[in-house]
Scaffold this motif. Structure first.
Motif, short mmCIF file in Angstrom:
data_model
loop_
_atom_site.label_atom_id
_atom_site.label_comp_id
_atom_site.label_asym_id
_atom_site.label_seq_id
_atom_site.Cartn_x
_atom_site.Cartn_y
_atom_site.Cartn_z
N MET A 144 4.08 16.71 -49.20
CA MET A 144 3.60 17.17 -47.99
C MET A 144 3.40 17.91 -47.90
SD MET A 144 7.37 15.45 -45.60
CE MET A 144 7.60 13.44 -45.42
N THR A 145 1.77 18.67 -47.50
CA THR A 145 0.83 19.83 -47.13
C THR A 145 -0.04 19.71 -45.97
OG1 THR A 145 -0.13 19.12 -49.34
CG2 THR A 145 1.56 20.68 -49.55
N GLY A 146 -0.29 20.64 -45.46
CA GLY A 146 -1.46 20.26 -44.94
C GLY A 146 -0.89 19.70 -43.36
N PRO A 147 -2.41 19.35 -42.48
CA PRO A 147 -1.68 18.52 -41.64
C PRO A 147 -0.57 17.23 -41.78
CG PRO A 147 -4.17 18.67 -42.40
CD PRO A 147 -3.79 18.70 -43.40
N TRP A 165 2.74 17.81 -41.46
CA TRP A 165 3.86 18.89 -41.64
C TRP A 165 3.59 18.52 -40.16
CZ3 TRP A 165 7.71 19.39 -44.07
CH2 TRP A 165 7.68 19.44 -45.75
N THR A 166 2.70 18.74 -39.01
CA THR A 166 1.64 19.03 -37.23
C THR A 166 2.79 17.64 -36.91
OG1 THR A 166 -0.26 19.64 -37.57
CG2 THR A 166 0.48 18.89 -35.51
N HIS A 192 8.33 25.65 -39.05
CA HIS A 192 7.70 26.03 -37.22
C HIS A 192 6.30 26.49 -37.60
CE1 HIS A 192 8.12 26.57 -33.45
NE2 HIS A 192 7.32 27.37 -33.27
N GLY A 193 6.12 27.13 -37.77
CA GLY A 193 4.64 27.40 -38.78
C GLY A 193 4.16 26.20 -39.33
N LEU A 194 3.98 25.31 -39.69
CA LEU A 194 3.41 24.15 -40.37
C LEU A 194 2.92 23.33 -39.07
CD1 LEU A 194 5.20 24.08 -43.88
CD2 LEU A 194 2.96 25.31 -43.15
N GLY A 195 4.14 23.25 -38.15
CA GLY A 195 4.35 23.01 -37.17
C GLY A 195 4.81 21.43 -36.94
N ALA A 196 5.06 21.83 -37.53
CA ALA A 196 6.88 20.53 -37.77
C ALA A 196 7.95 20.49 -36.37
CB ALA A 196 7.87 21.03 -38.79
N LEU A 197 8.43 19.42 -36.40
CA LEU A 197 8.98 20.14 -35.15
C LEU A 197 10.80 20.05 -35.98
CD1 LEU A 197 7.71 16.65 -33.01
CD2 LEU A 197 7.60 18.96 -33.05
N VAL A 198 11.20 21.08 -35.92
CA VAL A 198 12.68 21.96 -36.00
C VAL A 198 13.83 21.76 -35.25
CG1 VAL A 198 13.33 23.55 -38.20
CG2 VAL A 198 11.09 22.94 -37.36
N THR A 199 14.73 21.11 -35.54
CA THR A 199 16.15 21.19 -35.26
C THR A 199 17.19 21.91 -36.29
OG1 THR A 199 15.74 19.29 -34.17
CG2 THR A 199 18.43 19.80 -34.54
N VAL A 200 18.12 22.47 -36.14
CA VAL A 200 18.91 23.19 -37.16
C VAL A 200 20.45 22.63 -36.39
CG1 VAL A 200 19.26 25.74 -38.28
CG2 VAL A 200 17.11 25.32 -37.57
#
Length: 477
Positions: free
Chosen positions: A1-4, A6-7, A28-36
């Motif tokens: 998984m690299t590049g777009p 992740w968005t 988050h910087g890669l555009g993923a929707l992150v839940t910790v």
């Protein structure tokens, strides 16, 4: 998984510690929707959560068991055990679980000079990982490579692979936890320094622990480096699926056989990475170039040298790098000599395997031992060290386990229990003065507790610092 890809990808990050925060920021910087997610609570966690929420990251405290709805990937902090309900939920949903090392491996970018990502020279083992990786980084630096000691030491592995100025090669320390969650990791060359029971509560068995350590050899390109004195490490090499042409390279303290590194007349010698190795050898330095020249540290140096040589470093750089290296605090560090007695701080020896290596470097020894034993047995340790012991000063909550082993295997060695019910500086002052009363000129007082420290001290670092302070106080009294 690299590049777009992740968005917009829904990713759950397990744990709000250092590695979890780092992973959340990167994703988050890669555009993923992150839940910790984290099962804990309290002001410290709330403060960390607020920083991430300000970036737009969702943080869920007080519930680390449930998989956030829609999650497509879980990235876990190393300390979360495989038995965590979150991972069972992920498996049931068909969701992959990665560690921070796996994420970093997937995010590596090609170097402009080679068109390939920077190679990883990886190290694991029950003890000696940090020292070996730092030695390796020192050697690589001496060879003119831009490098860093990363992983469980120095720079975080995620920061290293995403550095604005790329590294030529990385010296990577990997724990069994990290290896467990790194299924696609394929180092250029790797070493397992040793294997002894540790973290069995996390892994479930010695077999599972060893199997996770052995993952470091998977896909090695040039060399699988193993310890000639520890057959379990060679067994892991035999079981590994490696690239064609990858070689098994042993290291040990004796004269080296073919394809091994070893010691001859005080010299560090390579019979693995030389032309006509059946007839020739290369001098890499001397035992005196290793600081300190304790047997287990010489072994660490040979392992680091083997990895550097696998990468193509010349013999002169190995010598220069070893000469330049100095170990971190609390790793067999001399903190003073008082009345002819040498005081050694090896507070980092938090398990029996590490303490055994430390005890083997000195004689006669007044041994300071004890703390939180973490379920360990001490019979083998005491039996192996008995002839070196002048006396033993026992401390800590689980001192009784060591006392019983001493009674069985070293009944003639004087044993004094000190600092009962005390903690911190007061406790350590009493401990050092008790040890001093038992030592004779020429002896070594060795703090190598073979136990964790949190029953009496904040951590092993504080334990070592207070030991050094108490020795200085003794010298001035």
């Amino acid at each position: 998984m690299t590049g777009p890809v992740w968005t917009g990808l829904p990713v759950a990050v397990a744990g709000l510690g250092v590695s979890g925060i780092s992973a959340a920021r990167v994703l988050h910087g890669l555009g993923a929707l992150v839940t910790v997610v984290d099962g804990g609570s309290g002001p410290g966690l709330e403060a960390r959560a607020a920083e991430l929420r300000a970036l737009g990251v969702t943080v869920r405290l007080g519930d680390g068991d449930s998989l956030p709805e829609g999650t497509r990937l879980v990235v876990t902090s190393p300390g979360w055990p495989p038995s965590s309900p979150l991972f069972a939920a992920a498996e049931a949903a068909g969701v992959e679980v990665w560690g921070d090392v796996e994420l970093a491996w997937r995010l590596r970018a090609p170097l402009a000079s080679t068109g390939e990502p920077a190679p990883w020279l990886a190290v694991t083992g029950t003890n000696g990982k940090t020292t070996t990786v730092q030695m390796l980084a020192s050697i690589l630096t001496a060879a003119g490579r831009r490098t860093a000691a990363v992983g469980n030491v120095g720079v975080s592995v995620l920061d290293a692979v995403l550095a604005e100025e790329p590294y030529d090669v990385l010296a990577v320390e990997l724990s069994s936890y990290q290896l467990h969650w790194a299924p696609s990791l394929r180092p250029y060359a790797a070493a397992v320094l040793n294997l002894a029971p540790d973290h069995l509560d996390w892994h479930g068995s010695m077999e599972a622990y060893a199997a996770d350590k052995g993952r470091i050899y998977e896909g090695n390109v040039v060399a699988c480096v193993y310890n000639l004195a520890d057959p379990a490490t060679e067994a892991l090499v035999r079981e590994a699926d490696v690239e064609e042409g990858c070689r098994a390279i042993g290291f040990g303290l004796g004269s080296p056989g073919l394809s091994n590194l070893g010691v001859v007349d005080g010299l560090l010698v390579d019979r693995a990475f030389v032309p006509d190795r059946d007839k020739n050898a290369a001098e890499l330095g001397s035992v005196a170039d290793v600081h300190p020249p304790a047997p287990h540290n010489i072994a660490n140096a040979l392992a680091a040298a083997a990895l550097a040589r696998a990468y193509g470093v010349d013999a002169a750089a190995v010598r220069e790098g070893l000469r330049a290296f100095r170990p971190d605090a609390h790793r067999i560090a001399e903190v003073g000599v008082v009345a002819g007695v040498t005081y050694i701080d090896d507070s980092k020896a938090t398990n029996t395997h590490a303490a055994a290596a430390s005890l083997a470097a000195y004689r006669p020894v007044v041994w300071i031992a004890g703390g939180l034993a973490k379920g360990a047995a001490f019979d083998d340790l005491v039996q192996g060290a008995a002839e070196r012991l002048r006396a033993v000063v026992l401390i800590g909550e689980d001192r009784g386990v060591i006392r019983d082993a001493l009674a069985r295997h070293a009944p003639d060695v004087p044993v004094i229990e000190a600092a009962e019910g005390q903690t911190g500086a007061v406790a350590m002052t009493e401990v050092v003065r008790t040890a001093a009363s038992l030592a004779r000129s020429g002896d070594t007082v060795l703090l190598a507790p073979a136990c964790a420290s949190m029953d009496m001290f904040t951590n092993y670092g504080e334990r070592g610092d207070l030991f050094a302070a108490a020795v200085r106080e003794l010298a001035n009294s």
